[in-house]
Write an enzyme that holds these catalytic residues in place. Structure first.
Site, PDB file in Angstrom:
ATOM      1  N   GLY A 132      25.575  75.066  -6.608  1.00  0.00           N
ATOM      2  CA  GLY A 132      25.823  73.742  -6.061  1.00  0.00           C
ATOM      3  C   GLY A 132      26.112  72.769  -7.190  1.00  0.00           C
ATOM      4  O   GLY A 132      25.657  72.971  -8.321  1.00  0.00           O
ATOM      5  N   GLN A 174      26.592  64.691 -11.133  1.00  0.00           N
ATOM      6  CA  GLN A 174      26.466  65.681 -12.208  1.00  0.00           C
ATOM      7  C   GLN A 174      27.736  65.796 -13.044  1.00  0.00           C
ATOM      8  O   GLN A 174      27.721  66.431 -14.102  1.00  0.00           O
ATOM      9  CB  GLN A 174      26.103  67.056 -11.633  1.00  0.00           C
ATOM     10  CG  GLN A 174      24.722  67.078 -10.963  1.00  0.00           C
ATOM     11  CD  GLN A 174      24.373  68.461 -10.456  1.00  0.00           C
ATOM     12  OE1 GLN A 174      24.747  68.833  -9.361  1.00  0.00           O
ATOM     13  NE2 GLN A 174      23.683  69.238 -11.273  1.00  0.00           N
ATOM     14  N   CYS A 192      18.459  73.601 -11.870  1.00  0.00           N
ATOM     15  CA  CYS A 192      19.490  72.575 -11.712  1.00  0.00           C
ATOM     16  C   CYS A 192      20.387  72.597 -12.945  1.00  0.00           C
ATOM     17  O   CYS A 192      19.888  72.644 -14.074  1.00  0.00           O
ATOM     18  CB  CYS A 192      18.836  71.204 -11.548  1.00  0.00           C
ATOM     19  SG  CYS A 192      20.012  69.855 -11.368  1.00  0.00           S
ATOM     20  N   LEU A 193      21.692  72.549 -12.721  1.00  0.00           N
ATOM     21  CA  LEU A 193      22.628  72.554 -13.851  1.00  0.00           C
ATOM     22  C   LEU A 193      22.392  71.370 -14.788  1.00  0.00           C
ATOM     23  O   LEU A 193      22.678  71.456 -15.981  1.00  0.00           O
ATOM     24  CB  LEU A 193      24.074  72.522 -13.345  1.00  0.00           C
ATOM     25  CG  LEU A 193      24.618  73.825 -12.748  1.00  0.00           C
ATOM     26  CD1 LEU A 193      26.011  73.587 -12.184  1.00  0.00           C
ATOM     27  CD2 LEU A 193      24.657  74.928 -13.797  1.00  0.00           C
ATOM     28  N   HIS A 247      19.119  69.933  -1.899  1.00  0.00           N
ATOM     29  CA  HIS A 247      19.081  69.668  -3.347  1.00  0.00           C
ATOM     30  C   HIS A 247      20.257  68.773  -3.756  1.00  0.00           C
ATOM     31  O   HIS A 247      20.085  67.789  -4.489  1.00  0.00           O
ATOM     32  CB  HIS A 247      19.108  71.010  -4.095  1.00  0.00           C
ATOM     33  CG  HIS A 247      19.147  70.901  -5.588  1.00  0.00           C
ATOM     34  ND1 HIS A 247      18.121  71.348  -6.393  1.00  0.00           N
ATOM     35  CD2 HIS A 247      20.092  70.402  -6.439  1.00  0.00           C
ATOM     36  CE1 HIS A 247      18.445  71.129  -7.666  1.00  0.00           C
ATOM     37  NE2 HIS A 247      19.633  70.557  -7.714  1.00  0.00           N
ATOM     38  N   GLU A 248      21.458  69.107  -3.266  1.00  0.00           N
ATOM     39  CA  GLU A 248      22.642  68.321  -3.653  1.00  0.00           C
ATOM     40  C   GLU A 248      22.597  66.922  -3.038  1.00  0.00           C
ATOM     41  O   GLU A 248      23.016  65.946  -3.668  1.00  0.00           O
ATOM     42  CB  GLU A 248      23.929  69.041  -3.248  1.00  0.00           C
ATOM     43  CG  GLU A 248      24.085  70.457  -3.799  1.00  0.00           C
ATOM     44  CD  GLU A 248      23.766  70.598  -5.273  1.00  0.00           C
ATOM     45  OE1 GLU A 248      24.048  69.665  -6.045  1.00  0.00           O
ATOM     46  OE2 GLU A 248      23.209  71.646  -5.653  1.00  0.00           O
ATOM     47  N   HIS A 258      20.643  64.675  -5.122  1.00  0.00           N
ATOM     48  CA  HIS A 258      21.402  64.164  -6.270  1.00  0.00           C
ATOM     49  C   HIS A 258      22.139  62.874  -5.914  1.00  0.00           C
ATOM     50  O   HIS A 258      22.258  61.967  -6.743  1.00  0.00           O
ATOM     51  CB  HIS A 258      22.446  65.188  -6.733  1.00  0.00           C
ATOM     52  CG  HIS A 258      21.924  66.199  -7.712  1.00  0.00           C
ATOM     53  ND1 HIS A 258      21.383  65.848  -8.926  1.00  0.00           N
ATOM     54  CD2 HIS A 258      21.876  67.556  -7.667  1.00  0.00           C
ATOM     55  CE1 HIS A 258      21.018  66.943  -9.583  1.00  0.00           C
ATOM     56  NE2 HIS A 258      21.300  67.998  -8.840  1.00  0.00           N
TER      57      HIS A 258
HETATM   58 ZN    ZN Z   1      20.888  69.978  -9.289  1.00  0.00          ZN
END
Ligand code: ZN
Length: 158
Positions: free
Chosen positions: A46, A51, A88-89, A130-131, A134
């Protein structure tokens, strides 16, 4: 468009409350396509707009070769919660055990501006929540303490 770059904590854009998307055009679709490329290159499942430094309410996800683009999402939780170890990235090497509703219904728009509803459970419900976090400036570290052992990542990099 210049190439997208991944923003990592504590970049301030990750704490922004993102703005709804109003224009569903080829620029938007190009952005979503580029985000999918970056997400795959970083082995995430994701990736949300902040991000990559953009304060817009949209994200991409992909599980088992099924890509998903969601714009202006809202989440309707269904009864029942489950814990799950999330990465998480934007937080390299960090994992948090996050308890969330196990099933949800997500409402929003696809990349063509079509109103859509996505019932989701399991990993799909997880990544969508999760997204969407963000887009509200919320990170996994807001849900609990980072786990001590980050050597063996779960592969669930959202
Ligand atoms: Zn994330």
């Amino acid at each position: 468009m210049s190439p997208l770059t991944l923003r990592v904590f504590p970049d301030a854009v990750l704490r922004d409350n993102c703005t709804p998307v109003e224009r569903f055009d080829s620029t938007l679709r190009d952005l979503l396509a580029e985000m999918l490329v970056l997400m795959r290159a970083r082995k995430g499942i994701g990736l949300a707009a902040p991000q990559v430094g953009l304060c817009q309410r949209l994200f991409v996800a992909e599980i088992e070769d099924r890509p998903l683009c969601v714009i202006n999402p809202t989440i309707q939780p269904l009864p029942g919660e489950a814990p799950f170890c999330e990465g998480c990235l934007s937080l390299p090497g960090v994992e948090v055990n996050v308890t969330r509703p196990a099933s949800i219904v997500a409402n929003g728009y696809d990349e063509h501006g079509q109103k859509r509803q996505w019932p989701a459970t399991g990993l799909w419900a997880r990544v969508i929540q999760h997204e969407t976090d963000h887009l509200n400036g919320v990170l996994i570290i807001d849900h609990g303490p980072p786990l001590a052992n980050t050597d063996s990542t779960t592969g669930n990099i959202l």
